[in-house]
Design a protein around this motif. Structure first.
Motif, short mmCIF file in Angstrom:
data_model
loop_
_atom_site.label_atom_id
_atom_site.label_comp_id
_atom_site.label_asym_id
_atom_site.label_seq_id
_atom_site.Cartn_x
_atom_site.Cartn_y
_atom_site.Cartn_z
N VAL A 3 0.84 -1.18 0.00
CA VAL A 3 0.00 0.00 0.00
C VAL A 3 0.88 1.24 0.00
CG1 VAL A 3 -1.74 1.30 1.28
CG2 VAL A 3 -1.85 -1.20 1.21
N ASP A 4 0.61 2.16 -0.91
CA ASP A 4 1.34 3.42 -1.00
C ASP A 4 0.83 4.35 0.10
OD1 ASP A 4 2.21 6.01 -1.65
OD2 ASP A 4 2.22 5.58 -3.79
N LEU A 5 1.71 4.71 1.04
CA LEU A 5 1.28 5.52 2.18
C LEU A 5 0.82 6.91 1.75
CD1 LEU A 5 3.95 4.60 4.88
CD2 LEU A 5 1.61 3.76 4.68
N ARG A 6 1.40 7.45 0.69
CA ARG A 6 0.96 8.76 0.22
C ARG A 6 -0.48 8.69 -0.26
NH1 ARG A 6 3.69 11.38 -5.02
NH2 ARG A 6 2.70 9.50 -5.84
N LYS A 7 -0.81 7.65 -1.03
CA LYS A 7 -2.20 7.50 -1.48
C LYS A 7 -3.12 7.28 -0.29
CE LYS A 7 -1.29 5.44 -6.06
NZ LYS A 7 0.06 4.85 -5.97
N LEU A 8 -2.61 6.59 0.73
CA LEU A 8 -3.42 6.36 1.92
C LEU A 8 -3.72 7.67 2.63
CD1 LEU A 8 -4.62 3.83 3.17
CD2 LEU A 8 -2.64 3.70 4.69
N ARG A 9 -2.74 8.56 2.70
CA ARG A 9 -2.98 9.89 3.29
C ARG A 9 -4.00 10.67 2.47
NH1 ARG A 9 2.72 9.61 3.72
NH2 ARG A 9 3.39 9.23 5.87
N TYR A 10 -3.92 10.56 1.16
CA TYR A 10 -4.89 11.23 0.31
C TYR A 10 -6.29 10.68 0.58
CZ TYR A 10 -1.05 13.13 -2.56
OH TYR A 10 0.04 13.80 -3.01
N PHE A 11 -6.38 9.36 0.71
CA PHE A 11 -7.68 8.75 0.98
C PHE A 11 -8.27 9.27 2.28
CE2 PHE A 11 -9.64 5.56 3.74
CZ PHE A 11 -10.86 5.39 3.10
N VAL A 12 -7.46 9.34 3.35
CA VAL A 12 -7.96 9.79 4.66
C VAL A 12 -8.47 11.22 4.57
CG1 VAL A 12 -7.29 10.34 7.03
CG2 VAL A 12 -6.57 8.18 5.99
N ALA A 13 -7.78 12.06 3.81
CA ALA A 13 -8.24 13.44 3.66
C ALA A 13 -9.60 13.51 2.99
CB ALA A 13 -7.20 14.24 2.85
#
Length: 300
Positions: A3-13
């Motif tokens: 899992v790409d953590l940057r994409k995960l941060r985008y998802f949470v936002a």
């Protein structure tokens, strides 16, 4: 598949905002870029995360599950980076989070006596971040005031202490020797009701429904300024009330409310002799403030 953590941060936002435009603004990126990153994450996971229609953006069941799990994963990654960078500096460092009103001096001295070269740092916390500082690595241990989210944490009790209500000097109850929690049901509580469930449970339904919005309060000093101005009342542990005495705010004991429980907490998966040594020192030295050390001058 990782899992790409940057994409995960985008998802949470996006999940927090439920609006791609606001999320993009919060992340300081263009909305089309954010949309592409979310679609790429959905492709990687093989699951649709958001349902989009004329009513707006909603989380799918898969999205709800990801939102439940993502914050802890992101916090763990931040904690990992902080510990690795600290180790790279070559200095042994130990950070202790603590809530207002709690004195750590004796415990810190006991720890540094065992580890003279240890760089001990203190981090003042608040109701909202007292366990988040553990999960994201800002602190190694934290002296917390319950209730807190105890998932993935080891929590060791230290002591209990009474709670008092902070009232403006001219308040109708300010001269009382003590009050009942029911006496405060009509008052505007200047804190999260979950922090004082006894008040929440007795507050009148209509009062709670029309309860004025509580501003975001980060410091005890801010809260007491609002109390002094007559904007509401606040329930504090006795030691905190003792640390922030002022003539225009009166602490009054609450006779039928449970004590505040103070505990030492750390991430359950952490294994460190420093944590063990501090836990031992804290258990022996950190305790409640005696009642006589706080000026409770109410009258019956």
């Amino acid at each position: 598949m990782d899992v790409d953590l940057r994409k995960l941060r985008y998802f949470v936002a996006v999940a927090d905002e439920l609006h791609f435009g606001r999320a993009a603004e919060r992340l300081h990126i263009a909305q089309p870029v954010l949309s592409r990153q979310i679609r790429a994450l959905e492709d990687e996971l093989g699951a649709e995360l958001f349902a989009r229609d004329r009513r707006g953006t909603l989380l799918t069941p898969a999205g709800e599950q990801l939102l439940e799990d993502a914050p802890s994963l992101l916090s763990a990654s931040q904690a990992l980076l902080r510990r690795v960078r600290s180790a790279a500096e070559g200095t042994a460092r130990f950070t202790i989070g603590f809530m207002p009103g709690i004195t750590l001096t004796s415990a810190v001295l006991a720890l540094t006596a065992r580890h003279p070269k240890l760089d001990v740092r203190l981090l003042r916390t608040s109701w909202h971040d007292q366990v988040e500082v553990l999960r994201d690595g800002r602190a190694d241990v934290s002296i917390v005031r319950l209730p807190v989210d105890q998932r993935d944490l080891h929590v060791r009790p230290l002591f209990e202490e009474p709670r008092v209500v902070m009232l403006p000097a001219g308040h109708r109850l300010a001269g009382k020797a003590s009050v009942a929690i029911a006496d405060l049901a009509h008052e505007h509580l200047l804190q999260d009701p979950d922090a004082v469930p006894e008040w929440r449970d007795v507050a009148l339904e209509m009062r709670e429904k029309n309860r004025p919005k509580v501003p975001v309060i980060h410091q005890v000093e801010e809260k007491l300024e609002l109390v002094a101005a007559g904007s509401g009342v606040s329930v504090l542990p006795l030691s905190t009330a003792g640390f922030y005495t002022r003539p225009d705010v009166i602490p009054v004991p609450i006779e039928d409310i449970g004590p505040n429980r103070v505990c030492l907490a750390w991430v359950a998966t952490r294994r460190s002799p420093l944590i063990d040594d501090f836990a031992e020192a804290a258990a022996q030295t950190i305790g409640a403030v005696p009642l006589g050390h706080v000026g409770l001058t109410g009258r019956s």
